[in-house]
Write a protein that holds these residues in place. Structure first.
Motif, PDB file in Angstrom:
ATOM      1  N   ARG A   1       6.985  -3.887  -8.830  1.00  0.00           N
ATOM      2  CA  ARG A   1       6.014  -4.396  -8.032  1.00  0.00           C
ATOM      3  C   ARG A   1       6.581  -5.880  -7.783  1.00  0.00           C
ATOM      4  O   ARG A   1       6.715  -6.359  -6.739  1.00  0.00           O
ATOM      5  N   VAL A   2       6.955  -6.622  -8.907  1.00  0.00           N
ATOM      6  CA  VAL A   2       7.081  -8.054  -9.055  1.00  0.00           C
ATOM      7  C   VAL A   2       8.491  -8.130  -8.070  1.00  0.00           C
ATOM      8  O   VAL A   2       8.729  -9.228  -7.216  1.00  0.00           O
ATOM      9  N   ALA A   3       9.341  -7.163  -8.556  1.00  0.00           N
ATOM     10  CA  ALA A   3      10.840  -7.434  -8.052  1.00  0.00           C
ATOM     11  C   ALA A   3      10.833  -7.047  -6.685  1.00  0.00           C
ATOM     12  O   ALA A   3      11.665  -7.577  -5.882  1.00  0.00           O
ATOM     13  N   LEU A   4       9.853  -6.105  -6.278  1.00  0.00           N
ATOM     14  CA  LEU A   4       9.885  -5.766  -4.720  1.00  0.00           C
ATOM     15  C   LEU A   4       9.335  -6.964  -3.890  1.00  0.00           C
ATOM     16  O   LEU A   4       9.452  -6.800  -2.557  1.00  0.00           O
ATOM     17  N   LYS A   5       8.429  -7.829  -4.281  1.00  0.00           N
ATOM     18  CA  LYS A   5       7.915  -8.858  -3.666  1.00  0.00           C
ATOM     19  C   LYS A   5       8.670  -9.389  -2.673  1.00  0.00           C
ATOM     20  O   LYS A   5       8.199  -9.863  -1.389  1.00  0.00           O
ATOM     21  N   PRO A   6      10.086 -10.109  -2.839  1.00  0.00           N
ATOM     22  CA  PRO A   6      10.695 -10.779  -1.867  1.00  0.00           C
ATOM     23  C   PRO A   6      11.080  -9.958  -0.747  1.00  0.00           C
ATOM     24  O   PRO A   6      11.096 -10.352   0.448  1.00  0.00           O
ATOM     25  N   VAL A   7      11.557  -8.551  -1.206  1.00  0.00           N
ATOM     26  CA  VAL A   7      11.959  -7.512  -0.251  1.00  0.00           C
ATOM     27  C   VAL A   7      10.585  -7.260   0.856  1.00  0.00           C
ATOM     28  O   VAL A   7      11.102  -7.275   2.020  1.00  0.00           O
ATOM     29  N   LEU A   8       9.586  -7.055   0.252  1.00  0.00           N
ATOM     30  CA  LEU A   8       8.291  -6.839   1.014  1.00  0.00           C
ATOM     31  C   LEU A   8       8.201  -8.178   1.995  1.00  0.00           C
ATOM     32  O   LEU A   8       7.635  -7.963   3.071  1.00  0.00           O
ATOM     33  N   PHE A   9       8.344  -9.541   1.392  1.00  0.00           N
ATOM     34  CA  PHE A   9       8.066 -10.556   2.426  1.00  0.00           C
ATOM     35  C   PHE A   9       8.943 -10.451   3.639  1.00  0.00           C
ATOM     36  O   PHE A   9       8.349 -10.679   4.627  1.00  0.00           O
ATOM     37  N   PHE A  10      10.008 -10.082   3.384  1.00  0.00           N
ATOM     38  CA  PHE A  10      11.252 -10.151   4.471  1.00  0.00           C
ATOM     39  C   PHE A  10      10.874  -8.967   5.483  1.00  0.00           C
ATOM     40  O   PHE A  10      11.062  -9.017   6.715  1.00  0.00           O
TER      41      PHE A  10
ATOM     42  N   ILE B   1       0.859  -1.294  -0.005  1.00  0.00           N
ATOM     43  CA  ILE B   1       0.063  -0.070   0.132  1.00  0.00           C
ATOM     44  C   ILE B   1       1.056   1.393  -0.043  1.00  0.00           C
ATOM     45  O   ILE B   1       0.502   2.215  -0.293  1.00  0.00           O
ATOM     46  N   ALA B   2       1.966   1.043   0.381  1.00  0.00           N
ATOM     47  CA  ALA B   2       3.006   2.213   0.473  1.00  0.00           C
ATOM     48  C   ALA B   2       3.483   2.708  -1.050  1.00  0.00           C
ATOM     49  O   ALA B   2       3.931   3.674  -1.234  1.00  0.00           O
ATOM     50  N   LEU B   3       3.514   1.810  -1.977  1.00  0.00           N
ATOM     51  CA  LEU B   3       4.130   2.005  -3.306  1.00  0.00           C
ATOM     52  C   LEU B   3       3.066   3.071  -4.081  1.00  0.00           C
ATOM     53  O   LEU B   3       1.940   2.884  -3.796  1.00  0.00           O
ATOM     54  N   PRO B   4       3.750   3.428  -4.841  1.00  0.00           N
ATOM     55  CA  PRO B   4       2.994   4.580  -5.530  1.00  0.00           C
ATOM     56  C   PRO B   4       2.129   3.993  -6.497  1.00  0.00           C
ATOM     57  O   PRO B   4       2.578   2.916  -7.227  1.00  0.00           O
ATOM     58  N   PRO B   5       0.919   4.238  -6.945  1.00  0.00           N
ATOM     59  CA  PRO B   5       0.089   3.769  -7.536  1.00  0.00           C
ATOM     60  C   PRO B   5       0.497   3.418  -8.913  1.00  0.00           C
ATOM     61  O   PRO B   5       0.038   2.397  -9.640  1.00  0.00           O
ATOM     62  N   ASP B   6       1.380   4.433  -9.595  1.00  0.00           N
ATOM     63  CA  ASP B   6       1.713   4.338 -10.901  1.00  0.00           C
ATOM     64  C   ASP B   6       3.092   3.527 -10.830  1.00  0.00           C
ATOM     65  O   ASP B   6       3.609   3.627 -12.139  1.00  0.00           O
ATOM     66  N   LEU B   7       3.276   2.788  -9.951  1.00  0.00           N
ATOM     67  CA  LEU B   7       4.824   2.188 -10.228  1.00  0.00           C
ATOM     68  C   LEU B   7       4.800   1.005 -11.068  1.00  0.00           C
ATOM     69  O   LEU B   7       3.588   0.323 -11.214  1.00  0.00           O
TER      70      LEU B   7
END
Length: 362
Positions: free
Chosen positions: A221-230, A210-216
């Protein structure tokens, strides 16, 4: 900020603040709050634990901003906290004054306690203040450089009390040592409650996207998923057992141990590399970048001075927050509690010029 940039190139993108605000170079606040552990771990820890105050949950749920304007609500909140820590004294004092108006509309009936809530209540403001300052320091210790020296920690809590002068809090009630902070949170435990609404809000916030810019871009977004998981698992790892029970989170101690090294590694990299730091903060907390950048990059303020909030309020003509805008607050209470209507958006609309704009509902 594509490609490698030197410190000077990064600094050229930002304006020097008018002054050093309320803390300035050499302060422990600048040291701790500018560390990358603040921007997701510390901030998300604070805004989730806050929901154990049923009054706060009622205010958040009934306002609806977190669910319907998640990025904007996140951006405005992180921008304001960034201003308190790093911002120049006059615009920050103005933002704090406007925030009293914004909070004047956050009043109503709490379905959990059966009583009334008021976001300007000193006790509610102190709860928010302490969860923020404690969470930022706790994540700095757990996933960053570790414990401060005794002298630095004492200074940190003194600076925490100074920052409280920007809110409706009585500064005399602010804890000023680790022991006092622990005692404060223990004293709140009988008042805490986790409703279905609170658990729903925490689940929503802990998604972190939800913190990510809507237009990212979708690939980012896919690349950040593992980072957000940790990051998500790291936040839960900071919760004491009773908080996990109240939020109905099942993460075990083994997971806590396993997610600690990746979180430390991520934040060590961000701390060592200014380019990585600003790319990360630019994605996760873009509204905070112009605020923290001068402090992080060593851009000198136009005027080398620091003020206390009380000095700034007097210099710029603002009332002490606890006494500010009482007529407006009285009218809002009459609209809600006497006339059974809805509060006006007067303060909310004005705040766009000082804390950030309101995006359309998604």
């Amino acid at each position: 900020m594509l490609g490698f940039k030197t410190r000077a190139q990064l600094a050229s993108r930002f304006e020097a603040p008018a002054d050093n605000g309320f803390f300035g170079p050499g302060s422990v606040t600048w040291k701790v709050w500018s560390h990358p552990t603040s921007y997701v771990l510390g901030f998300a820890r604070a805004v989730t634990i806050e929901h154990l105050d049923p009054n706060l949950t009622a205010a958040v749920v009934q306002a609806g901003g977190v669910k319907y304007r998640p990025h904007t609500r996140y951006a405005r909140t992180i921008r304001y906290f960034g201003m308190v820590a790093f911002g120049a004294s006059e615009p920050t004092a103005k933002a704090a004054d406007v925030l009293v108006k914004v909070h004047s509309k956050a009043i109503g009936h709490d379905p959990v306690t059966g009583g009334r809530y008021d976001a300007n209540a000193p006790s509610s403001q102190l709860w928010i203040h302490m969860t923020a300052w404690h969470s930022i320091l706790y994540c700095y210790e757990k996933f960053g450089p570790g414990r401060l020296s005794a002298e630095e920690e004492s200074q940190y809590w003194r600076e925490c009390a100074r920052a409280a002068e920007l809110q409706t809090i009585d500064p005399a009630t602010v804890p000023r040592s680790r022991e006092d902070v622990i005692a404060y949170f223990e004293s709140w435990r009988p008042h805490l409650a986790s409703s279905e609404a609170a658990q729903d809000m925490v689940d929503f916030i802990l998604r972190l996207d939800i913190a990510l810019p809507p237009d990212l871009a979708a690939w980012k977004r896919v690349a950040l998923k593992p980072v957000l998981f940790f990051l998500r698992k790291g936040i839960v790892a900071t919760y004491p057992g009773y908080v996990r029970k109240m939020f109905d989170l099942k993460q075990g101690r083994l997971t806590d141990l396993l997610v600690s090294p990746p979180n430390k590694a991520i934040h060590a990299l961000l701390h060592r590399s200014l380019n990585a730091y600003f790319r990360f903060v630019g994605m996760m907390a873009p509204a905070g970048v112009p605020i923290v950048a001068p402090a992080k990059l060593g851009i000198p303020a136009v005027e080398q001075r620091t003020l206390t909030p009380r000095e700034a309020q007097e210099a710029y003509g603002f009332d002490v927050p606890a006494e500010a805008h009482e007529d407006m607050r009285r009218k809002q209470r009459a609209r809600v509690f006497d006339e059974h209507g809805t509060p006006s958006d007067e303060g909310l609309l004005e705040s766009q010029d000082h804390i950030g704009g309101l995006a359309p509902r998604r």
